[in-house]
Design a protein around this motif. Structure first.
Motif, PDB file in Angstrom:
ATOM      1  N   LEU A  84     104.281 -53.886 -37.633  1.00 44.44           N
ATOM      2  CA  LEU A  84     102.657 -54.115 -38.317  1.00 44.44           C
ATOM      3  C   LEU A  84     103.784 -54.456 -39.774  1.00 44.44           C
ATOM      4  CD1 LEU A  84     101.028 -50.588 -37.738  1.00 44.44           C
ATOM      5  CD2 LEU A  84      99.816 -52.943 -36.971  1.00 44.44           C
ATOM      6  N   THR A  85     103.373 -55.428 -40.764  1.00 47.39           N
ATOM      7  CA  THR A  85     102.978 -55.278 -42.251  1.00 47.39           C
ATOM      8  C   THR A  85     101.378 -55.337 -42.827  1.00 47.39           C
ATOM      9  OG1 THR A  85     104.178 -57.434 -41.457  1.00 47.39           O
ATOM     10  CG2 THR A  85     103.504 -57.339 -43.546  1.00 47.39           C
ATOM     11  N   ILE A  86     102.216 -54.234 -43.559  1.00 39.49           N
ATOM     12  CA  ILE A  86     100.579 -54.020 -44.680  1.00 39.49           C
ATOM     13  C   ILE A  86     101.002 -54.422 -46.350  1.00 39.49           C
ATOM     14  CG2 ILE A  86     100.174 -51.778 -45.072  1.00 39.49           C
ATOM     15  CD1 ILE A  86     100.949 -50.726 -42.390  1.00 39.49           C
ATOM     16  N   PRO A  87     100.841 -55.493 -46.347  1.00 37.31           N
ATOM     17  CA  PRO A  87     100.553 -56.093 -46.916  1.00 37.31           C
ATOM     18  C   PRO A  87      99.991 -55.322 -48.859  1.00 37.31           C
ATOM     19  CG  PRO A  87      99.120 -57.422 -46.632  1.00 37.31           C
ATOM     20  CD  PRO A  87      99.446 -56.287 -45.323  1.00 37.31           C
ATOM     21  N   MET A  88      98.182 -54.562 -47.994  1.00 36.22           N
ATOM     22  CA  MET A  88      97.479 -53.522 -48.350  1.00 36.22           C
ATOM     23  C   MET A  88      97.114 -52.312 -47.781  1.00 36.22           C
ATOM     24  SD  MET A  88      93.782 -54.903 -50.530  1.00 36.22           S
ATOM     25  CE  MET A  88      94.552 -55.674 -51.556  1.00 36.22           C
ATOM     26  N   VAL A  89      97.176 -51.282 -48.838  1.00 38.58           N
ATOM     27  CA  VAL A  89      97.042 -50.668 -48.123  1.00 38.58           C
ATOM     28  C   VAL A  89      95.423 -49.630 -48.135  1.00 38.58           C
ATOM     29  CG1 VAL A  89      96.591 -47.986 -47.505  1.00 38.58           C
ATOM     30  CG2 VAL A  89      98.847 -49.049 -48.091  1.00 38.58           C
ATOM     31  N   THR A  90      94.708 -50.062 -46.172  1.00 37.28           N
ATOM     32  CA  THR A  90      92.725 -49.629 -46.465  1.00 37.28           C
ATOM     33  C   THR A  90      92.421 -48.724 -45.646  1.00 37.28           C
ATOM     34  OG1 THR A  90      92.981 -52.144 -44.554  1.00 37.28           O
ATOM     35  CG2 THR A  90      92.426 -51.911 -46.842  1.00 37.28           C
ATOM     36  N   GLN A  91      93.926 -48.191 -44.754  1.00 30.76           N
ATOM     37  CA  GLN A  91      93.458 -47.062 -44.095  1.00 30.76           C
ATOM     38  C   GLN A  91      94.358 -46.070 -43.918  1.00 30.76           C
ATOM     39  OE1 GLN A  91      92.919 -49.696 -40.429  1.00 30.76           O
ATOM     40  NE2 GLN A  91      95.003 -48.582 -39.329  1.00 30.76           N
ATOM     41  N   LEU A  92      92.880 -44.492 -43.603  1.00 32.26           N
ATOM     42  CA  LEU A  92      94.134 -43.260 -43.474  1.00 32.26           C
ATOM     43  C   LEU A  92      95.337 -43.440 -43.156  1.00 32.26           C
ATOM     44  CD1 LEU A  92      91.470 -41.093 -43.487  1.00 32.26           C
ATOM     45  CD2 LEU A  92      92.252 -41.778 -45.665  1.00 32.26           C
ATOM     46  N   GLY A  93      95.794 -44.183 -42.115  1.00 32.26           N
ATOM     47  CA  GLY A  93      96.735 -44.138 -41.248  1.00 32.26           C
ATOM     48  C   GLY A  93      96.902 -45.211 -40.555  1.00 32.26           C
ATOM     49  N   TYR A  94      97.923 -45.880 -40.118  1.00 30.83           N
ATOM     50  CA  TYR A  94      98.609 -46.909 -39.820  1.00 30.83           C
ATOM     51  C   TYR A  94      99.892 -46.415 -38.524  1.00 30.83           C
ATOM     52  CZ  TYR A  94      96.770 -49.581 -43.372  1.00 30.83           C
ATOM     53  OH  TYR A  94      95.633 -50.605 -44.298  1.00 30.83           O
ATOM     54  N   VAL A  95     100.414 -47.068 -37.450  1.00 35.01           N
ATOM     55  CA  VAL A  95     100.718 -46.640 -36.077  1.00 35.01           C
ATOM     56  C   VAL A  95     101.383 -47.764 -35.291  1.00 35.01           C
ATOM     57  CG1 VAL A  95     101.137 -45.068 -34.240  1.00 35.01           C
ATOM     58  CG2 VAL A  95     100.009 -44.282 -35.740  1.00 35.01           C
ATOM     59  N   THR A 108      99.843 -48.653 -53.118  1.00 32.84           N
ATOM     60  CA  THR A 108      98.538 -47.203 -52.111  1.00 32.84           C
ATOM     61  C   THR A 108      98.126 -46.285 -53.568  1.00 32.84           C
ATOM     62  OG1 THR A 108     100.179 -45.564 -52.061  1.00 32.84           O
ATOM     63  CG2 THR A 108     100.621 -47.181 -50.107  1.00 32.84           C
ATOM     64  N   ASN A 109      96.659 -46.389 -53.130  1.00 30.33           N
ATOM     65  CA  ASN A 109      95.588 -45.821 -53.548  1.00 30.33           C
ATOM     66  C   ASN A 109      94.781 -45.050 -53.619  1.00 30.33           C
ATOM     67  OD1 ASN A 109      94.682 -47.486 -52.652  1.00 30.33           O
ATOM     68  ND2 ASN A 109      93.162 -48.986 -54.597  1.00 30.33           N
ATOM     69  N   MET A 110      95.458 -44.389 -51.551  1.00 30.45           N
ATOM     70  CA  MET A 110      95.108 -43.323 -51.231  1.00 30.45           C
ATOM     71  C   MET A 110      96.281 -42.700 -50.207  1.00 30.45           C
ATOM     72  SD  MET A 110      93.494 -46.346 -48.330  1.00 30.45           S
ATOM     73  CE  MET A 110      92.220 -45.141 -47.488  1.00 30.45           C
ATOM     74  N   SER A 111      95.659 -41.524 -49.909  1.00 38.48           N
ATOM     75  CA  SER A 111      96.329 -40.585 -48.938  1.00 38.48           C
ATOM     76  C   SER A 111      96.580 -41.916 -47.595  1.00 38.48           C
ATOM     77  CB  SER A 111      96.199 -39.885 -48.434  1.00 38.48           C
ATOM     78  OG  SER A 111      96.292 -38.423 -48.140  1.00 38.48           O
ATOM     79  N   THR A 112      97.776 -41.922 -46.889  1.00 36.48           N
ATOM     80  CA  THR A 112      97.655 -42.646 -46.428  1.00 36.48           C
ATOM     81  C   THR A 112      99.589 -42.052 -45.296  1.00 36.48           C
ATOM     82  OG1 THR A 112      97.868 -44.187 -44.874  1.00 36.48           O
ATOM     83  CG2 THR A 112      99.720 -44.294 -47.110  1.00 36.48           C
ATOM     84  N   SER A 113      99.294 -42.495 -44.315  1.00 35.71           N
ATOM     85  CA  SER A 113     101.266 -42.340 -43.045  1.00 35.71           C
ATOM     86  C   SER A 113     101.316 -43.171 -42.432  1.00 35.71           C
ATOM     87  CB  SER A 113     100.237 -40.538 -42.866  1.00 35.71           C
ATOM     88  OG  SER A 113      99.709 -39.990 -43.119  1.00 35.71           O
ATOM     89  N   PHE A 114     102.606 -43.029 -42.089  1.00 36.23           N
ATOM     90  CA  PHE A 114     103.122 -44.165 -41.513  1.00 36.23           C
ATOM     91  C   PHE A 114     103.837 -43.768 -40.608  1.00 36.23           C
ATOM     92  CE2 PHE A 114     104.051 -47.655 -45.689  1.00 36.23           C
ATOM     93  CZ  PHE A 114     101.735 -48.622 -45.392  1.00 36.23           C
ATOM     94  N   PHE A 115     103.263 -43.726 -39.322  1.00 35.53           N
ATOM     95  CA  PHE A 115     103.843 -43.440 -37.993  1.00 35.53           C
ATOM     96  C   PHE A 115     104.703 -44.240 -37.762  1.00 35.53           C
ATOM     97  CE2 PHE A 115     101.109 -40.785 -38.380  1.00 35.53           C
ATOM     98  CZ  PHE A 115     101.452 -39.556 -38.623  1.00 35.53           C
ATOM     99  N   ALA A 116     105.984 -45.046 -37.416  1.00 36.46           N
ATOM    100  CA  ALA A 116     106.696 -45.791 -36.324  1.00 36.46           C
ATOM    101  C   ALA A 116     107.647 -45.139 -35.447  1.00 36.46           C
ATOM    102  CB  ALA A 116     107.026 -46.944 -37.515  1.00 36.46           C
TER     103      ALA A 116
END
Length: 491
Positions: free
Chosen positions: A433-444, A455-463
């Motif tokens: 996953l390449t994330i240029p803009m954070v738009t959701q609460l979590g990425y896996v 980031t302008n929101m609470s978020t979590s990255f899982f890899a």
């Protein structure tokens, strides 16, 4: 008087002129002249364009008879946000009377407008006028206002704006210019039904699917017609068996037929009442169909033209089955010497609705509606309902499309995945996953997450293997952020 008047129209115009010019001093003389010629109080002219469908009568109105009586008037139809303007006249043409009283009790579905009565005493729903002695030739005139006070707003049981899959069927009786969908002049959205006013003998039908009629129900529709006045026009019919059709003209309580169609080359419409001439834009017609309560019916729009003169035609849009209320009002006059006399009038109350809105139940109060539970409303907002139909569980206020995903075994954010950002329950969104803009609460990611986002929101990255936070990656002060290496299960 109206255009193309009949005999009764002419009689009433003369009586109105006497009322305006001479305060009605000559009304009984005028009535006696007309009654001797069969145009009495209960006469019916039928359609103004026909000499064969009238009913003669030789009677006089109560006010012109040697009697003691009262007459009441008020609007025959209002919408639920309008007032009823009642007025009544008690008169004595009998003999000197004593202990004369007038009593008017408003229906429980009405609310008296304070200080609107110009006579008597109002207590609650009751108006009382204690006249006492009343000589011959004396009238007592009174007026008051009331507003609908219904238990709930008048609802809409069915609505069709003719925008989606069509369930109405167009058929032909004769001629080639039939009903068809048109986007030339819709009442709302993008299309309506339309039939052209051809210069030919033409009879066209537009038939509804079956509806089961409920109590206190009306059939409402919006239409715009421009036809050859007095010759071509539209009709509305009803059937309980799909074979025998009954004209609904006598059931129209709001914006009914405005004229008669002359005897012409088209025998299908000749001599019938209908919508003819020019409506000057869309108008709303409401028909009382409560007598068909519990029955399955079909409605049918009928348009006919003869072999002379081309005009525009008839547009029909926004049909609805609506709730209506018929509210009676009774006023009585009494005395010691004479029999008590009462007069009753009724007013239909119809929905105040120019635009119909589909609303979806929001039982859990999370502002997202249930796609399986909807109503039609005259209001764009209604407590307990939402304009959207995006909720995937309307029984739980923690579940809606933009909700935070909780580790609770539920799909809180309605994306089809359960606990997708929770440890031990990760569902892979992609391998890398390449994330240029954070738009959701979590990425896996199954292997790698790369990001240079702010980031302008609470978020979590899982890899599963690598999380690469590159030059430019920032977390706004105070916003929680997690970066966790943890394996996930491919979706």
């Amino acid at each position: 008087q109206p255009c193309a008047p009949g005999f009764i129209d002419g009689r009433d115009a003369i009586l109105q002129a006497d009322e305006l010019l001479y305060n009605g001093d000559n009304k009984c003389i005028i009535w006696e002249a007309f009654a001797r010629r069969g145009l009495g109080f209960s006469a019916d002219q039928g359609t103004s364009g026909s000499r064969s469908d009238g009913t003669e009568a030789f009677d006089l109105p109560v006010s012109c008879i040697d009697t003691f009586a009262i007459l009441k008037s008020g609007e025959s139809v209002i919408n639920e946000n309008e007032l009823i303007n009642y007025s009544f006249t008690g008169f004595n043409n009998l003999m000197p009377l004593t202990n004369v009283e007038i009593h008017d009790t408003l229906d429980s579905r009405l609310a008296y407008i304070p200080s609107s009565a110009d006579c008597g005493t109002v207590t609650g729903q009751n108006l009382e006028i204690l006249i006492g002695a009343m000589d011959v030739g004396i009238d007592t005139i009174c007026s008051l206002q009331a507003a609908p006070n219904l238990a709930s707003p008048l609802g809409i049981d069915h609505y069709d704006g003719f925008e989606n899959a069509q369930t109405w069927v167009a058929t032909t009786g004769q001629g080639a210019d039939g009903f068809g969908l048109s986007n030339a002049n819709p009442k709302s959205i993008i299309q309506s039904w339309f039939v052209a006013n051809a210069e030919a003998d033409n009879t066209q039908f537009l038939t509804s699917p079956s509806f089961t009629i409920g109590a206190n129900q009306g059939f409402s529709f919006w239409h715009d017609y421009n036809t050859e006045s007095g010759w071509d026009g539209g009709l509305v019919e009803i059937s309980t068996d799909g074979t025998t059709w009954i004209d609904l003209g006598e059931n129209m309580i709001y914006n009914g037929y405005n004229g008669a169609l002359g005897t012409s080359s088209n025998v299908d419409i000749a001599g019938r009442a209908g919508f003819t001439g020019n409506s000057n834009g869309y108008i709303n017609t409401v028909i009382d169909v409560s007598e068909y309560d519990g029955q399955s019916v079909n409605f049918r729009f009928v348009f006919g033209s003869d072999n002379n003169t081309v005009e525009v035609g008839w547009y029909v849009d926004d049909i609805a089955l609506v709730k209506i209320e018929e509210i009676p009002n009774v006023v009585c006059i009494s005395s010691t010497e004479a029999v008590t006399y009462c007069d009753t009038i009724s007013t239909f109350v119809i929905p105040d609705c120019d635009v119909y809105t589909t609303l979806f139940a929001d039982t859990d109060g999370d502002t997202f509606g249930n796609p399986l539970d909807s109503i039609f409303s005259c209001e764009a907002t209604l407590v307990g309902y939402s304009l959207n139909k995006l909720d995937c569980d309307d029984t739980d206020a923690t579940i809606y499309p933009t909700a935070d995903e909780l580790c609770d075994g539920l799909d809180n954010d309605c994306d089809g995945d359960i606990d997708e950002i929770c440890s031990g329950s990760l569902i892979c969104q992609d391998v890398i996953l390449t994330i240029p803009m954070v738009t959701q609460l979590g990425y896996v990611a199954e292997e790698v997450i790369e990001s240079d986002a702010v980031t302008n929101m609470s978020t979590s990255f899982f890899a599963g293997d690598t999380i690469s936070l590159e030059n430019g990656f920032e977390v706004l002060l105070g916003d929680p952020f997690e970066a966790i290496i943890e394996p996930c299960t491919p979706d």
